[in-house]
Every structure is written in C-alpha cells, then in structure tokens.
Design an enzyme around this catalytic site. Structure first.
Site, PDB file in Angstrom:
ATOM      1  N   TYR A  56       0.767  -1.198   0.024  1.00 24.81           N
ATOM      2  CA  TYR A  56       0.075   0.038  -0.186  1.00 24.81           C
ATOM      3  C   TYR A  56       0.543   1.442   0.136  1.00 24.81           C
ATOM      4  O   TYR A  56       1.668   1.360   0.932  1.00 24.81           O
ATOM      5  CB  TYR A  56      -0.606   0.241   1.123  1.00 24.81           C
ATOM      6  CG  TYR A  56      -2.348  -1.358   1.122  1.00 24.81           C
ATOM      7  CD1 TYR A  56      -2.614  -1.958   0.049  1.00 24.81           C
ATOM      8  CD2 TYR A  56      -2.633  -1.126   2.224  1.00 24.81           C
ATOM      9  CE1 TYR A  56      -2.892  -3.426   0.333  1.00 24.81           C
ATOM     10  CE2 TYR A  56      -3.142  -2.315   2.497  1.00 24.81           C
ATOM     11  CZ  TYR A  56      -3.262  -3.619   1.365  1.00 24.81           C
ATOM     12  OH  TYR A  56      -4.936  -3.882   1.424  1.00 24.81           O
ATOM     13  N   HIS A 124       0.922 -12.080   1.773  1.00 28.88           N
ATOM     14  CA  HIS A 124      -0.782 -10.936   0.839  1.00 28.88           C
ATOM     15  C   HIS A 124      -1.477 -11.765  -0.201  1.00 28.88           C
ATOM     16  O   HIS A 124      -2.902 -11.847  -0.606  1.00 28.88           O
ATOM     17  CB  HIS A 124      -0.406  -9.869   0.235  1.00 28.88           C
ATOM     18  CG  HIS A 124      -1.108  -8.599   0.036  1.00 28.88           C
ATOM     19  ND1 HIS A 124      -0.874  -7.464  -0.017  1.00 28.88           N
ATOM     20  CD2 HIS A 124      -2.415  -9.032  -0.536  1.00 28.88           C
ATOM     21  CE1 HIS A 124      -2.130  -6.323  -0.634  1.00 28.88           C
ATOM     22  NE2 HIS A 124      -2.330  -7.393  -0.167  1.00 28.88           N
ATOM     23  N   SER A 203     -12.909  -5.895   2.265  1.00 28.16           N
ATOM     24  CA  SER A 203     -13.844  -4.451   1.345  1.00 28.16           C
ATOM     25  C   SER A 203     -14.881  -4.959   1.676  1.00 28.16           C
ATOM     26  O   SER A 203     -16.023  -5.257   0.364  1.00 28.16           O
ATOM     27  CB  SER A 203     -13.722  -4.939  -0.117  1.00 28.16           C
ATOM     28  OG  SER A 203     -12.075  -4.809   0.055  1.00 28.16           O
ATOM     29  N   PRO A 204     -15.466  -5.047   3.060  1.00 28.01           N
ATOM     30  CA  PRO A 204     -16.091  -5.070   3.718  1.00 28.01           C
ATOM     31  C   PRO A 204     -18.034  -4.276   3.376  1.00 28.01           C
ATOM     32  O   PRO A 204     -18.581  -4.412   3.172  1.00 28.01           O
ATOM     33  CB  PRO A 204     -16.707  -5.564   4.748  1.00 28.01           C
ATOM     34  CG  PRO A 204     -15.129  -4.097   5.581  1.00 28.01           C
ATOM     35  CD  PRO A 204     -14.415  -4.157   4.164  1.00 28.01           C
ATOM     36  N   LEU A 205     -17.385  -2.825   2.342  1.00 30.18           N
ATOM     37  CA  LEU A 205     -18.624  -2.393   2.276  1.00 30.18           C
ATOM     38  C   LEU A 205     -18.408  -1.757   0.807  1.00 30.18           C
ATOM     39  O   LEU A 205     -19.111  -1.481  -0.039  1.00 30.18           O
ATOM     40  CB  LEU A 205     -18.140  -0.750   2.702  1.00 30.18           C
ATOM     41  CG  LEU A 205     -17.470  -0.932   3.938  1.00 30.18           C
ATOM     42  CD1 LEU A 205     -16.848   1.013   4.621  1.00 30.18           C
ATOM     43  CD2 LEU A 205     -19.220  -0.967   4.821  1.00 30.18           C
ATOM     44  N   GLY A 206     -18.266  -3.259  -0.200  1.00 30.56           N
ATOM     45  CA  GLY A 206     -17.835  -2.744  -1.018  1.00 30.56           C
ATOM     46  C   GLY A 206     -17.403  -1.902  -2.307  1.00 30.56           C
ATOM     47  O   GLY A 206     -17.439  -1.651  -3.215  1.00 30.56           O
ATOM     48  N   GLY A 208     -16.777   0.566  -0.977  1.00 31.30           N
ATOM     49  CA  GLY A 208     -17.528   2.129  -0.822  1.00 31.30           C
ATOM     50  C   GLY A 208     -18.837   1.837  -1.597  1.00 31.30           C
ATOM     51  O   GLY A 208     -19.994   2.684  -1.198  1.00 31.30           O
ATOM     52  N   PHE A 209     -19.431   1.136  -2.695  1.00 32.72           N
ATOM     53  CA  PHE A 209     -20.229   1.493  -2.886  1.00 32.72           C
ATOM     54  C   PHE A 209     -21.422   1.017  -1.989  1.00 32.72           C
ATOM     55  O   PHE A 209     -22.541   1.340  -2.932  1.00 32.72           O
ATOM     56  CB  PHE A 209     -20.221  -0.256  -4.581  1.00 32.72           C
ATOM     57  CG  PHE A 209     -20.787   0.124  -4.950  1.00 32.72           C
ATOM     58  CD1 PHE A 209     -21.176   0.765  -6.515  1.00 32.72           C
ATOM     59  CD2 PHE A 209     -22.638  -0.999  -5.637  1.00 32.72           C
ATOM     60  CE1 PHE A 209     -22.169   0.877  -7.636  1.00 32.72           C
ATOM     61  CE2 PHE A 209     -23.658  -0.507  -6.940  1.00 32.72           C
ATOM     62  CZ  PHE A 209     -23.566   0.343  -7.290  1.00 32.72           C
TER      63      PHE A 209
HETATM   64  N1  NAP Z   1      -6.333  -8.536   1.008  1.00 32.34           N
HETATM   65  C1  NAP Z   1      -6.132  -7.793   0.311  1.00 32.34           C
HETATM   66  O1  NAP Z   1      -6.243  -8.387  -1.231  1.00 32.34           O
HETATM   67  C2  NAP Z   1      -7.386  -6.815   0.012  1.00 32.34           C
HETATM   68  C3  NAP Z   1      -7.907  -6.265  -0.773  1.00 32.34           C
HETATM   69  C4  NAP Z   1      -8.109  -4.823  -1.047  1.00 32.34           C
HETATM   70  C5  NAP Z   1      -8.479  -4.204   0.968  1.00 32.34           C
HETATM   71  N2  NAP Z   1      -7.729  -4.853   1.753  1.00 32.34           N
HETATM   72  C6  NAP Z   1      -8.010  -4.798   3.103  1.00 32.34           C
HETATM   73  O2  NAP Z   1      -9.559  -4.438   3.431  1.00 32.34           O
HETATM   74  C7  NAP Z   1      -9.791  -3.297   3.485  1.00 32.34           C
HETATM   75  C8  NAP Z   1     -11.087  -2.511   3.759  1.00 32.34           C
HETATM   76  O3  NAP Z   1     -11.369  -2.479   2.298  1.00 32.34           O
HETATM   77  P1  NAP Z   1     -11.610  -0.903   1.166  1.00 32.34           P
HETATM   78  O4  NAP Z   1     -11.327  -0.223   1.729  1.00 32.34           O
HETATM   79  O5  NAP Z   1     -10.600  -1.549  -0.400  1.00 32.34           O
HETATM   80  O6  NAP Z   1     -12.754  -1.060   0.583  1.00 32.34           O
HETATM   81  P2  NAP Z   1     -13.973  -1.223   1.539  1.00 32.34           P
HETATM   82  O7  NAP Z   1     -13.851  -0.621   3.223  1.00 32.34           O
HETATM   83  O8  NAP Z   1     -15.423  -2.058   1.372  1.00 32.34           O
HETATM   84  O9  NAP Z   1     -14.609  -0.182   1.206  1.00 32.34           O
HETATM   85  C9  NAP Z   1     -13.850   1.098   1.355  1.00 32.34           C
HETATM   86  C10 NAP Z   1     -14.461   2.195   1.005  1.00 32.34           C
HETATM   87  O10 NAP Z   1     -15.754   2.950   0.681  1.00 32.34           O
HETATM   88  C11 NAP Z   1     -15.532   3.984   1.749  1.00 32.34           C
HETATM   89  N3  NAP Z   1     -16.008   4.879   2.989  1.00 32.34           N
HETATM   90  C12 NAP Z   1     -15.792   3.828   4.462  1.00 32.34           C
HETATM   91  N4  NAP Z   1     -16.747   4.132   5.163  1.00 32.34           N
HETATM   92  C13 NAP Z   1     -17.779   4.377   4.086  1.00 32.34           C
HETATM   93  C14 NAP Z   1     -18.832   5.363   4.593  1.00 32.34           C
HETATM   94  N5  NAP Z   1     -18.979   4.897   5.671  1.00 32.34           N
HETATM   95  N6  NAP Z   1     -19.753   5.751   4.027  1.00 32.34           N
HETATM   96  C15 NAP Z   1     -19.643   6.239   2.669  1.00 32.34           C
HETATM   97  N7  NAP Z   1     -18.398   6.012   2.115  1.00 32.34           N
HETATM   98  C16 NAP Z   1     -17.077   4.951   3.393  1.00 32.34           C
HETATM   99  C17 NAP Z   1     -13.407   4.500   2.015  1.00 32.34           C
HETATM  100  O11 NAP Z   1     -13.672   5.845   1.533  1.00 32.34           O
HETATM  101  P3  NAP Z   1     -12.869   7.424   2.438  1.00 32.34           P
HETATM  102  O12 NAP Z   1     -11.187   6.413   2.449  1.00 32.34           O
HETATM  103  O13 NAP Z   1     -12.658   8.782   1.371  1.00 32.34           O
HETATM  104  O14 NAP Z   1     -13.785   7.470   3.590  1.00 32.34           O
HETATM  105  C18 NAP Z   1     -13.255   3.250   1.066  1.00 32.34           C
HETATM  106  O15 NAP Z   1     -13.896   4.119  -0.455  1.00 32.34           O
HETATM  107  C19 NAP Z   1      -8.524  -2.188   3.387  1.00 32.34           C
HETATM  108  O16 NAP Z   1      -7.776  -0.994   4.088  1.00 32.34           O
HETATM  109  C20 NAP Z   1      -6.839  -2.589   3.137  1.00 32.34           C
HETATM  110  O17 NAP Z   1      -6.804  -2.882   4.715  1.00 32.34           O
HETATM  111  C21 NAP Z   1      -7.331  -5.940   1.543  1.00 32.34           C
END
Ligand code: NAP
Length: 325
Positions: A56, A124, A203-206, A208-209
């Site tokens: 990252y 990873h 990516s539990p929030l898809g 952000g979607f």
């Molecule tokens: N192991 C892997 O291969 C892998 C791959 C992907 C991710 N990850 C890990 O998983 C974590 C989470 O996944 P992710 O960041 O991909 O996706 P996510 O948690 O599903 O979504 C994050 C996105 O949603 C937005 N968001 C968060 N909370 C919100 C809310 N309450 N209302 C509106 N928008 C919101 C964030 O924007 P802002 O940041 O602008 O607030 C960001 O754009 C990452 O940080 C990383 O540590 C691991």
C-alpha cells in the site's frame, strides 16, 4: 466494542483498513493529518485491529500507520502483509513469497511501522513459484524469533490453507467478503471453521459501493482504482445500484446507514468474522464502528441473504488471475 477471537488472536470485531489512506480510492481526497486522526478516533472507539500492507503506497501506508501508532502501539493488533513486492529486483507488484523475500520484507515493515513485532503477518497473494510450505516455514522462523506473532494468508484457496496450516497454525484468512461477494461461503468458511482459523473480510463495504454514496461512475476520480473494476463499469454499475437500493431499504427501517447494515450483516455471519472497513475520514470511522450496535432481525438477514447478485467479477482479469482457488 465487542472483542472476538480469530484463530486465538483477540481483536475488536470491527477493525480498520488503512489502504485508502495512501491512494487507490479517490486519490487526492483526504490528508495524512485526517488519516491519523481517523486512526486515533478508531482506537478511542475501541478498535484494536488495524490492517495495512507493504504494497500500500507502496510503503507509505505502513509509514503512516507507524506514525499514527506512536505511543499507542500496545493498544493495537497490528496486521500487515508481504509478498507483493519482490526485493530481489522485481519491485512492487511482483509476487514473491520466497523465504529470502519474506525475511527482507519483514525488516522493512518493522522499521516503517516503528515496532519490534507484527501481530498478524499475512502472505498477500499465494506465490505459485514458491511452495507454501517454504513460505510458512520462513514465517514460523519469524514467529520463533519474536518478529511476528501470528501467521495469516490472503486470497488463499482451500488446498493452500490446509498445506500451510499443517506446517504452522494459521490464525486468519483475509479475503473479500461482503453483501455482494459471497464466494467464501461455499467452501472457505466451513474449512476455516473446521481448522479453527479466523476470517477477516476485506472490502466489506464493496469498496464503498454498498454505502450508497457512489451513484455514478463520475463520483470516482479518473485515477481511482475502481474505474478498472468490472462492477463499477458501464452497465454493471447501473445494475448494481439495485443492490444498494435494497440495502438502503433495510437501513431506513433499522434507523441505520447502508454502511452499517453491510457491516452488521457480516457480523451476523459468526463470532469468528472480523471485517476491516477502510476509511480515511473521522466521521466515517465513527459511523462504521457504530455498526457494532446494529441488530438485524432474522427477516432482515434473510432479505439481505437474497439480495440481487452482483453484476461483474469482483476484480479485473489480471487481479482475478492471481487469486488462488
Ligand atoms: N488482502 C487484500 O488483498 C485486500 C484487498 C483490498 C483491501 N484490503 C484491506 O481491506 C480494507 C478495506 O477494504 P477496502 O478499503 O478495499 O474497501 P471497503 O472497506 O469496502 O470500502 C472502502 C471505501 O469506502 C469508503 N467508505 C468507508 N466508510 C464509508 C462510509 N461510512 N460511507 C461512505 N463511504 C465509506 C472509503 O472512502 P474514504 O476512505 O474516502 O472514507 C473507501 O473508498 C483495506 O483498507 C485493506 O486494509 C485487503
């Protein structure tokens, strides 16, 4: 915040993913100062599980997390990942889980994170060129040396998980899991439960979607990684809005936000599941952690289970190709 055990490791059941603090999503939005405030607010709210990775940034995210954790390191289960940077010359984006690369990577992560140990150290992506036994052997050595406490795998398939776990106990598997990515339910979750391995949905929030805040591809900046994700492209994007509308309906009747519903649904899947929603904003970390207090009825969980399936693969072709199955 309630605590749960993932493979013997106690974590807050909602963690914090730090990836979006160093690029990927709407790059340019936010600031390091707000990101650090977000980490501190998370800790104040009872979050004890923070997730980063060497790739990252690359490297910048670990440095940022390290800065934020100065003086608070012992309050946190700190998770990071290796294996997507090859230190033998290939650099960032090159898969390498050779024992030599693991040893080089861990020293860099420890330095950037400003710590003498990593609580949960993940591979990873599975490296097809290195038998998993060799990688886990190197990790077991790092456990013996006290440099890491627990071993994790990310996007590993069932056969790899079994082989890895036979060499040294694996504490957690991290892979994508959410209302629109249900793939782990068929084979992975039962296997993890059989072996006593915890599950960390990324990516539990898809991406952000599922929060309902992204209504058009124009809501994403041109350098946003999601522009290359099939679910955020063209016709799929429009079709997937239906899923968000269904989540919104449950949110409205619960008095919660769609993000909270997406997280509450994951928490309802078991006491061994510790999602790591990502954000770089204080207000959102407050919203997301409050999902710990959202209760869904059996009827609501069933309706969410039956959501319209997502249109489009969860990653582009290149990223799907490196997922171990
Ligand atoms: N192991 C892997 O291969 C892998 C791959 C992907 C991710 N990850 C890990 O998983 C974590 C989470 O996944 P992710 O960041 O991909 O996706 P996510 O948690 O599903 O979504 C994050 C996105 O949603 C937005 N968001 C968060 N909370 C919100 C809310 N309450 N209302 C509106 N928008 C919101 C964030 O924007 P802002 O940041 O602008 O607030 C960001 O754009 C990452 O940080 C990383 O540590 C691991």
């Amino acid at each position: 915040m309630k605590k749960i055990s993932i493979g013997g490791l106690q974590v807050s059941r909602i963690g914090l993913g730090a990836m979006s603090m160093s690029g990927y999503y709407n790059i340019g939005d936010g600031s390091d100062d707000e990101s650090i405030r977000t980490i501190h607010r998370a800790i104040d709210l009872g979050v004890t599980h923070i997730d980063t990775a060497e790739i990252y940034g690359p490297f910048a995210n670990e440095e940022l997390v390290g800065r934020a954790l100065k003086g608070r390191r012992d309050q946190i289960v700190l998770a990071t990942k290796f294996g997507l940077v090859s230190h033998a010359g290939g650099g960032p984006g090159i898969i390498d889980s050779s024992p030599a690369n693991v040893r080089t990577a861990v020293e860099g992560s420890l330095k950037r994170l400003g710590t003498d140990h990593i609580d949960l150290y993940y591979q990873h992506r599975v490296d097809p060129a290195t038998p998993i036994e060799e990688t886990v052997g190197a990790l077991a050595q790092l456990v013996a040396e006290g440099k890491i406490r627990h071993i994790g795998l990310s996007e590993a398939g069932p056969a790899t998980i079994r082989r890895a776990h036979a060499v040294h106990p694996v504490a957690a598997l991290q892979t994508e899991y959410s209302l629109w990515t249900r793939d782990p339910e068929a084979e992975l979750l039962p296997l993890l439960r059989e072996l006593g391995i915890g599950f960390v949905p990324y990516s539990p929030l898809g991406h952000g979607f599922l929060t309902g805040q992204i209504r058009s591809p124009d809501d994403l900046s041109d350098d946003d990684w999601r522009k290359t994700n099939p679910r955020f492209s063209g016709e799929n994007f429009q079709r997937n809005l239906r899923i968000v509308d269904e989540v919104k309906a449950v949110a409205a009747e619960t008095g919660a936000t769609p993000a909270q519903i997406a997280l509450a649904w994951l928490l309802a899947q078991g006491e061994d599941i510790a999602p790591i929603p990502g954000t770089k904003r204080v207000a959102r970390v407050e919203e997301n952690t409050a999902a710990d207090g959202v209760e869904l009825s059996v009827d609501q969980i069933e309706r969410l289970n039956d959501l319209t399936p997502a249109a489009g693969e969860r990653h582009d072709e290149g990223n799907m190709a490196v997922i171990d199955r």
